[in-house]
Design a protein around this motif. Sequence first.
Motif, short mmCIF file in Angstrom:
data_model
loop_
_atom_site.label_atom_id
_atom_site.label_comp_id
_atom_site.label_asym_id
_atom_site.label_seq_id
_atom_site.Cartn_x
_atom_site.Cartn_y
_atom_site.Cartn_z
N LEU A 196 -8.75 -23.08 -27.86
CA LEU A 196 -9.16 -23.99 -26.81
C LEU A 196 -9.45 -25.38 -27.38
CD1 LEU A 196 -9.78 -24.44 -23.85
CD2 LEU A 196 -12.03 -23.42 -24.23
N GLY A 197 -10.13 -25.44 -28.50
CA GLY A 197 -10.42 -26.73 -29.15
C GLY A 197 -9.15 -27.45 -29.57
N GLY A 198 -8.19 -26.70 -30.09
CA GLY A 198 -6.92 -27.30 -30.49
C GLY A 198 -6.13 -27.85 -29.31
N ALA A 199 -6.15 -27.11 -28.21
CA ALA A 199 -5.46 -27.57 -27.00
C ALA A 199 -6.10 -28.86 -26.49
CB ALA A 199 -5.50 -26.48 -25.92
N LEU A 200 -7.42 -28.90 -26.47
CA LEU A 200 -8.12 -30.11 -26.03
C LEU A 200 -7.82 -31.29 -26.96
CD1 LEU A 200 -11.50 -28.51 -24.94
CD2 LEU A 200 -9.93 -29.81 -23.47
N ALA A 201 -7.80 -31.05 -28.24
CA ALA A 201 -7.50 -32.12 -29.20
C ALA A 201 -6.09 -32.67 -28.99
CB ALA A 201 -7.67 -31.61 -30.63
N THR A 202 -5.14 -31.78 -28.74
CA THR A 202 -3.76 -32.21 -28.50
C THR A 202 -3.68 -33.12 -27.28
OG1 THR A 202 -2.83 -30.21 -29.49
CG2 THR A 202 -1.44 -31.39 -27.91
N MET B 22 -11.66 -9.92 -31.42
CA MET B 22 -10.26 -9.97 -31.08
C MET B 22 -10.10 -10.81 -29.80
SD MET B 22 -7.73 -6.81 -30.52
CE MET B 22 -6.02 -7.10 -30.49
N PRO B 23 -9.18 -11.79 -29.83
CA PRO B 23 -9.03 -12.66 -28.66
C PRO B 23 -8.51 -11.90 -27.44
CG PRO B 23 -7.37 -13.17 -30.32
CD PRO B 23 -8.28 -12.14 -30.90
N ASN B 24 -8.99 -12.31 -26.28
CA ASN B 24 -8.54 -11.73 -25.03
C ASN B 24 -7.16 -12.30 -24.71
OD1 ASN B 24 -8.03 -11.60 -22.15
ND2 ASN B 24 -10.15 -10.93 -21.93
N PRO B 25 -6.14 -11.45 -24.56
CA PRO B 25 -4.79 -11.94 -24.31
C PRO B 25 -4.67 -12.75 -23.01
CG PRO B 25 -4.78 -9.57 -24.76
CD PRO B 25 -6.21 -10.00 -24.69
N ASP B 26 -5.47 -12.42 -22.01
CA ASP B 26 -5.43 -13.19 -20.76
C ASP B 26 -5.98 -14.60 -20.97
OD1 ASP B 26 -4.34 -11.06 -19.33
OD2 ASP B 26 -6.31 -10.26 -18.81
N PHE B 27 -7.04 -14.71 -21.77
CA PHE B 27 -7.61 -16.03 -22.07
C PHE B 27 -6.60 -16.86 -22.84
CE2 PHE B 27 -9.90 -19.06 -24.67
CZ PHE B 27 -10.73 -19.67 -23.74
N VAL B 28 -6.00 -16.26 -23.85
CA VAL B 28 -5.00 -16.96 -24.66
C VAL B 28 -3.84 -17.41 -23.77
CG1 VAL B 28 -3.30 -16.67 -26.52
CG2 VAL B 28 -5.63 -15.78 -26.80
N ARG C 86 -18.69 -21.62 -23.11
CA ARG C 86 -19.41 -21.93 -24.36
C ARG C 86 -20.35 -20.78 -24.73
NH1 ARG C 86 -21.04 -26.99 -23.37
NH2 ARG C 86 -19.11 -27.72 -24.30
N GLY C 87 -20.22 -20.33 -25.96
CA GLY C 87 -21.05 -19.24 -26.44
C GLY C 87 -20.50 -17.85 -26.14
N ASN C 88 -19.41 -17.78 -25.40
CA ASN C 88 -18.84 -16.48 -25.03
C ASN C 88 -17.45 -16.24 -25.61
OD1 ASN C 88 -21.01 -15.56 -23.33
ND2 ASN C 88 -20.35 -17.10 -21.86
N LEU C 89 -16.98 -17.14 -26.45
CA LEU C 89 -15.64 -17.00 -27.02
C LEU C 89 -15.73 -16.53 -28.46
CD1 LEU C 89 -14.03 -20.33 -25.75
CD2 LEU C 89 -13.93 -18.06 -24.69
N ASP C 90 -14.72 -15.77 -28.87
CA ASP C 90 -14.68 -15.44 -30.29
C ASP C 90 -14.07 -16.63 -31.03
OD1 ASP C 90 -11.84 -15.27 -30.25
OD2 ASP C 90 -11.83 -13.09 -30.19
N ARG C 91 -14.05 -16.56 -32.33
CA ARG C 91 -13.60 -17.70 -33.15
C ARG C 91 -12.17 -18.11 -32.82
NH1 ARG C 91 -14.12 -18.21 -39.68
NH2 ARG C 91 -13.38 -20.35 -39.76
N THR C 92 -11.27 -17.16 -32.67
CA THR C 92 -9.87 -17.47 -32.38
C THR C 92 -9.73 -18.17 -31.03
OG1 THR C 92 -9.15 -15.57 -33.69
CG2 THR C 92 -7.56 -16.48 -32.14
N GLU C 93 -10.41 -17.66 -30.02
CA GLU C 93 -10.36 -18.27 -28.69
C GLU C 93 -10.92 -19.69 -28.72
OE1 GLU C 93 -10.97 -14.16 -26.09
OE2 GLU C 93 -12.71 -15.31 -26.77
N SER C 94 -12.03 -19.86 -29.41
CA SER C 94 -12.65 -21.17 -29.52
C SER C 94 -11.73 -22.17 -30.22
CB SER C 94 -13.98 -21.05 -30.27
OG SER C 94 -14.63 -22.28 -30.34
N GLU C 95 -11.10 -21.75 -31.30
CA GLU C 95 -10.19 -22.63 -32.03
C GLU C 95 -8.95 -22.96 -31.19
OE1 GLU C 95 -9.47 -20.60 -35.73
OE2 GLU C 95 -11.44 -21.16 -36.52
#
Length: 84
Positions: A68-74, A1-7, A57-66
């Motif tokens: 962050l990756g989407g934000a970087l891609a944008t 489950m994604p961390n709401p603070d991270f999101v 890196r290596g400490n995020l769940d799938r939702t958090e990783s996606e």
Amino acid sequence: MPNPDFVGLVQSVLGAAEAAMGEFSPVQASVARDGIKTRATVERSYRLLSMLAEKTRGNLDRTESELLGGALATLREYLSTLEA
């Protein structure tokens, strides 16, 4: 489950960059679409999110990783349009 603070952090940094790009303010877009302030804000946001990705890196769940990756891609895509 994604961390709401991270999101919230990722969305906040991305939101600041999008605001600088004019995504939320047509007036701001007409004033500084390709200005130095806009580019500097987007680059700073990109560097911050890149550092966050490296440090978590290596400490995020799938939702958090996606998220962050989407934000970087944008931001990468926007920066590439400024260079073209």
